[in-house]
Each structure stands twice: as C-alpha cells, then as structure tokens.
Design a protein around this motif. Structure first.
Motif, PDB file in Angstrom:
ATOM      1  N   VAL A 159    -111.050-115.220 -85.525  1.00 59.17           N
ATOM      2  CA  VAL A 159    -109.894-114.567 -84.908  1.00 59.17           C
ATOM      3  C   VAL A 159    -109.890-113.066 -85.183  1.00 59.17           C
ATOM      4  O   VAL A 159    -110.225-112.621 -86.277  1.00 59.17           O
ATOM      5  N   SER A 160    -109.583-112.329 -84.139  1.00 59.83           N
ATOM      6  CA  SER A 160    -109.491-110.871 -84.258  1.00 59.83           C
ATOM      7  C   SER A 160    -108.191-110.414 -83.622  1.00 59.83           C
ATOM      8  O   SER A 160    -107.704-111.060 -82.698  1.00 59.83           O
ATOM      9  N   ALA A 161    -107.657-109.321 -84.092  1.00 59.00           N
ATOM     10  CA  ALA A 161    -106.444-108.782 -83.484  1.00 59.00           C
ATOM     11  C   ALA A 161    -106.751-107.426 -82.856  1.00 59.00           C
ATOM     12  O   ALA A 161    -107.918-107.001 -82.817  1.00 59.00           O
ATOM     13  N   TRP A 162    -105.735-106.758 -82.389  1.00 60.07           N
ATOM     14  CA  TRP A 162    -105.922-105.462 -81.731  1.00 60.07           C
ATOM     15  C   TRP A 162    -104.595-104.711 -81.731  1.00 60.07           C
ATOM     16  O   TRP A 162    -103.534-105.322 -81.895  1.00 60.07           O
ATOM     17  N   ASN A 163    -104.677-103.406 -81.552  1.00 59.33           N
ATOM     18  CA  ASN A 163    -103.483-102.563 -81.377  1.00 59.33           C
ATOM     19  C   ASN A 163    -103.633-101.755 -80.098  1.00 59.33           C
ATOM     20  O   ASN A 163    -104.722-101.207 -79.847  1.00 59.33           O
ATOM     21  N   ALA A 164    -102.567-101.658 -79.335  1.00 61.13           N
ATOM     22  CA  ALA A 164    -102.632-100.938 -78.060  1.00 61.13           C
ATOM     23  C   ALA A 164    -101.295-100.270 -77.761  1.00 61.13           C
ATOM     24  O   ALA A 164    -100.259-100.670 -78.288  1.00 61.13           O
ATOM     25  N   MET A 165    -101.358 -99.243 -76.887  1.00 58.05           N
ATOM     26  CA  MET A 165    -100.147 -98.472 -76.566  1.00 58.05           C
ATOM     27  C   MET A 165     -99.534 -98.890 -75.236  1.00 58.05           C
ATOM     28  O   MET A 165    -100.273 -99.121 -74.272  1.00 58.05           O
ATOM     29  N   PHE A 166     -98.212 -98.938 -75.240  1.00 62.17           N
ATOM     30  CA  PHE A 166     -97.482 -99.334 -74.038  1.00 62.17           C
ATOM     31  C   PHE A 166     -96.297 -98.396 -73.802  1.00 62.17           C
ATOM     32  O   PHE A 166     -95.734 -97.847 -74.748  1.00 62.17           O
ATOM     33  N   ALA A 167     -95.916 -98.289 -72.522  1.00 61.61           N
ATOM     34  CA  ALA A 167     -94.695 -97.566 -72.141  1.00 61.61           C
ATOM     35  C   ALA A 167     -93.770 -98.569 -71.454  1.00 61.61           C
ATOM     36  O   ALA A 167     -94.239 -99.594 -70.956  1.00 61.61           O
ATOM     37  N   PRO A 168     -92.464 -98.279 -71.400  1.00 64.16           N
ATOM     38  CA  PRO A 168     -91.575 -99.205 -70.682  1.00 64.16           C
ATOM     39  C   PRO A 168     -91.937 -99.273 -69.197  1.00 64.16           C
ATOM     40  O   PRO A 168     -92.410 -98.283 -68.632  1.00 64.16           O
ATOM     41  N   LYS A 169     -91.692-100.426 -68.590  1.00 63.79           N
ATOM     42  CA  LYS A 169     -91.937-100.609 -67.150  1.00 63.79           C
ATOM     43  C   LYS A 169     -91.213 -99.522 -66.364  1.00 63.79           C
ATOM     44  O   LYS A 169     -90.079 -99.170 -66.681  1.00 63.79           O
ATOM     45  N   GLY A 170     -91.894 -98.990 -65.365  1.00 69.16           N
ATOM     46  CA  GLY A 170     -91.250 -97.979 -64.527  1.00 69.16           C
ATOM     47  C   GLY A 170     -91.566 -96.555 -64.955  1.00 69.16           C
ATOM     48  O   GLY A 170     -91.185 -95.609 -64.273  1.00 69.16           O
ATOM     49  N   THR A 171     -92.268 -96.395 -66.068  1.00 67.79           N
ATOM     50  CA  THR A 171     -92.697 -95.045 -66.470  1.00 67.79           C
ATOM     51  C   THR A 171     -93.647 -94.542 -65.367  1.00 67.79           C
ATOM     52  O   THR A 171     -94.572 -95.264 -64.978  1.00 67.79           O
ATOM     53  N   PRO A 172     -93.402 -93.333 -64.828  1.00 65.30           N
ATOM     54  CA  PRO A 172     -94.230 -92.856 -63.705  1.00 65.30           C
ATOM     55  C   PRO A 172     -95.734 -92.893 -64.009  1.00 65.30           C
ATOM     56  O   PRO A 172     -96.154 -92.614 -65.134  1.00 65.30           O
ATOM     57  N   LYS A 173     -96.491 -93.224 -62.966  1.00 63.92           N
ATOM     58  CA  LYS A 173     -97.940 -93.396 -63.127  1.00 63.92           C
ATOM     59  C   LYS A 173     -98.636 -92.122 -63.614  1.00 63.92           C
ATOM     60  O   LYS A 173     -99.577 -92.187 -64.400  1.00 63.92           O
ATOM     61  N   ASP A 174     -98.166 -90.945 -63.112  1.00 63.05           N
ATOM     62  CA  ASP A 174     -98.856 -89.724 -63.541  1.00 63.05           C
ATOM     63  C   ASP A 174     -98.643 -89.488 -65.039  1.00 63.05           C
ATOM     64  O   ASP A 174     -99.494 -88.923 -65.729  1.00 63.05           O
ATOM     65  N   ILE A 175     -97.512 -89.963 -65.562  1.00 64.66           N
ATOM     66  CA  ILE A 175     -97.240 -89.806 -66.995  1.00 64.66           C
ATOM     67  C   ILE A 175     -98.094 -90.770 -67.828  1.00 64.66           C
ATOM     68  O   ILE A 175     -98.732 -90.371 -68.806  1.00 64.66           O
ATOM     69  N   THR A 176     -98.155 -92.042 -67.405  1.00 64.97           N
ATOM     70  CA  THR A 176     -98.980 -92.990 -68.196  1.00 64.97           C
ATOM     71  C   THR A 176    -100.467 -92.596 -68.092  1.00 64.97           C
ATOM     72  O   THR A 176    -101.215 -92.763 -69.048  1.00 64.97           O
ATOM     73  N   ALA A 177    -100.846 -92.026 -66.932  1.00 65.26           N
ATOM     74  CA  ALA A 177    -102.245 -91.587 -66.787  1.00 65.26           C
ATOM     75  C   ALA A 177    -102.530 -90.433 -67.758  1.00 65.26           C
ATOM     76  O   ALA A 177    -103.597 -90.360 -68.364  1.00 65.26           O
TER      77      ALA A 177
END
Ligand code: ASP
Length: 324
Positions: free
Chosen positions: A246-264
């Motif tokens: 078993v392995s785990a991971w860490n990743a970054m998320f933004a709330p749904k609806g955050t504009p695409k140019d910002i998440t990009a």
C-alpha cells in the motif's frame, strides 16, 4: 463631458476585466492542511508552497484545520469561495478512503473539487516504538496478535491514511489493537518516539529522520522495492507479509468552480516546483516519490481520484470497518 466620462469608464471597465484575471494572485493564498503541523501532509504542503509562492509572486499561507481524519479541513475547502485564494493539500485518505468510512461526508472528492495536481507519492511503513519487544516484522505481528487490545495503534483519525492503511494491515494479519486517534501523524509520531503508543502505519516523509536516528523501529515498507531514502528497511515481501502492499499520496485541490485559468496557473506553479532542484531534493530525501510529467497534470489527478475512491471502497468494506 458626461458622454466622454462614460465612454472612458466603459473603456476602463473593459480593460480591468482581463487585467484583473491576469492579476491573480494579487493577495496571499491560503492552503488548508487538514492535519496538525509537523506531519507528512503539512511538511509536503510547506515544501511545495515555498517554491510555488516564488513563482506566483504571492505568499501561500498554510492553515492547519485538523479533525475527523482530515475531513473537517476538506469540507471547509469544498465550501469556501472558489476564487483561487483557498486551496488545500489533500491525500489518499481525504480524497480516496473517506467516502467509504463516512456515509454522511459533506463532500464528494470526485465532484466538489477542481484538481490542481499530484505533489508526491508516499510509501507506507509499519513502525513501532523503539522498545517494542520484536526484532522483525514476523515477531511484531506474532506479538501484536497475541496481545490483542493491549497493543496501542496511533493514527490521524478515522479515514486518514494511517488509519486506513493500518485497517488493511490489521485485517490481513488478524490484529485487534486499541486505536488512539490524533489530529495528525506529527503529534502521533511524537508519542511513538516517547513510547506512549506502540505502533503505527504512516507515510514515509514523516519517518525517515526518526528511523535513521534510531528513535523508532521500522519493520517494513509496503512497496515492491525498498526506498532509496531508507535502504536498510526491508519490504513487506522480504519481511514475510507480501500481501501488504500500500502506498499513499498527497495532492492539491481547489473548491469546485474555481476558474480554469486560475487552477491552470496553480498547476503551472506546482509543476515548476516539482522541476526545481532544491524542492525535488527536499522531497526525495524524505522518501517521497515524485510524479512524472504525465502524472503532474490536472486531468491525471482528476482521473486518479476517481480510481482511488473506487479502489478503497471495497477494501474498507471487506476490512469490516464500520462507517461513522
Ligand atoms: N499522515 C497522516 C495520515 O495518517 C496525516 C498527516 O499528514 O498528519 O493521514
């Protein structure tokens, strides 16, 4: 005169539109870490944020919102304004295992977030206090099985990585330890070092220093190969429990609806951090496994989260764990 002024303000408004979008970020960004300071999620968040802040030209401020195995901070993120100024560092628990353990979870990892990107893979180790009377994994499992609930297992709350991965271990090895929840495996590790709890399953980035310093015992790493960061620690296959992978991971998320140019833009800053020599070195020394280029995209993380939820749901059901 009036017409000229109106014309001018209309022109200014048009100019302000794209200019404002380009200006992101124009104030500090909050990154929610859903566990206590000093643990793996916190450490990985701080290393990544350090470099990303330079690229973005704004500070990324870490806010530890611990509780309920990371689901408190994840709920807070899902419900915050989707403007790019609140993002989070999630992991295999908050965005993979939690839905199977919390039937009333207030967020859906696959629907209520915009993926920013994978930061690090984190192999899992079985570790114990240094005075635990077992020299290897086989002895540890025999002793832990014989002692039943007299043995204490530390974890970071129901649905956390440490809880879930030990759930799997306990089911496979027939252990029934007493569980001791913490707000993160940072504080849990402190108690393991001081011998107040017996064992734990945790992400490698928390453990390398304490294992090397001889402050805790490492019985095995649950990956097919040994880690370059801990070359002396045997794999579960070598140590006699090959089915525990078993392995785990860490990743970054933004709330749904955050504009695409910002998440990009955030993904671009993350990819730059993962290409930065010093950032890579810091993460690799802690035993993290860095995603390759294909694994660093937003789409790759979106697909992966769906797979993780699907993977963990039957595993947790089969382990007999009861939903909260
Ligand atoms: N590693 C932890 C977990 O068990 C959380 C933390 O990062 O403190 O989920």
């Amino acid at each position: 005169m009036r017409t000229i002024l109106t014309a001018l303000s209309v022109a200014a408004a048009f100019a302000a539109g794209p200019a404002m979008a380009q200006a992101y970020p124009n104030k500090p960004i909050t990154m929610i870490v859903p566990f206590a300071a000093g643990g793996p999620t916190d450490v990985i968040a701080r290393i990544a944020a350090d470099n990303m802040s330079k690229t973005l030209g704004q500070q990324i401020v870490i806010e530890n919102v611990a509780g309920a195995g990371g689901t408190t901070g994840s709920t807070r993120t899902a419900q915050s304004v989707p403007d790019g100024y609140t993002i989070m560092m999630g992991h295999m628990g908050t965005h993979g295992a939690a839905p199977a353990l919390y039937p009333n979870l207030k967020y859906d990892p696959t629907k209520d977030f915009e993926p920013i990107g994978m930061v690090a893979g984190t192999p899992i180790l079985i570790v114990a206090k240094k005075t635990f009377p077992a020299k290897d994994l086989k002895e540890f499992l025999a002793k832990a099985k014989a002692d039943g609930d007299k043995i204490n297992e530390a974890h970071a709350g129901i649905g956390s990585v440490s809880h879930t991965t030990c759930l799997l271990l306990n089911a496979q090895a027939g252990l029934k330890p007493t569980q001791v929840p913490y707000k993160g495996t940072g504080p849990a590790l402190n108690d393991l070092v001081s011998g107040q709890v017996d064992f734990m399953c945790d992400q490698i980035v928390n453990l390398v220093e304490q294992i090397k310093g001889g402050n805790i015992k490492a019985y095995a790493i649950a990956t097919p190969e040994r880690s370059p960061a801990l070359p002396d620690v045997p794999t579960t296959k070598e140590a006699g429990l090959p089915e525990y992978q078993v392995s785990a991971w860490n990743a970054m998320f933004a709330p749904k609806g955050t504009p695409k140019d910002i998440t990009a833009k955030l993904n671009d800053a993350l990819q730059k951090a993962l290409a930065d020599e010093n950032t890579r070195k810091r993460l690799l020394e802690l035993g993290a496994v860095l995603p390759d280029k294909a694994g660093q995209t937003q789409d790759a993380l979106g697909t992966f989260v769906g797979q993780e939820v699907a993977r963990w749901t039957p595993v947790i059901k089969a382990s007999g764990a009861v939903g909260q």
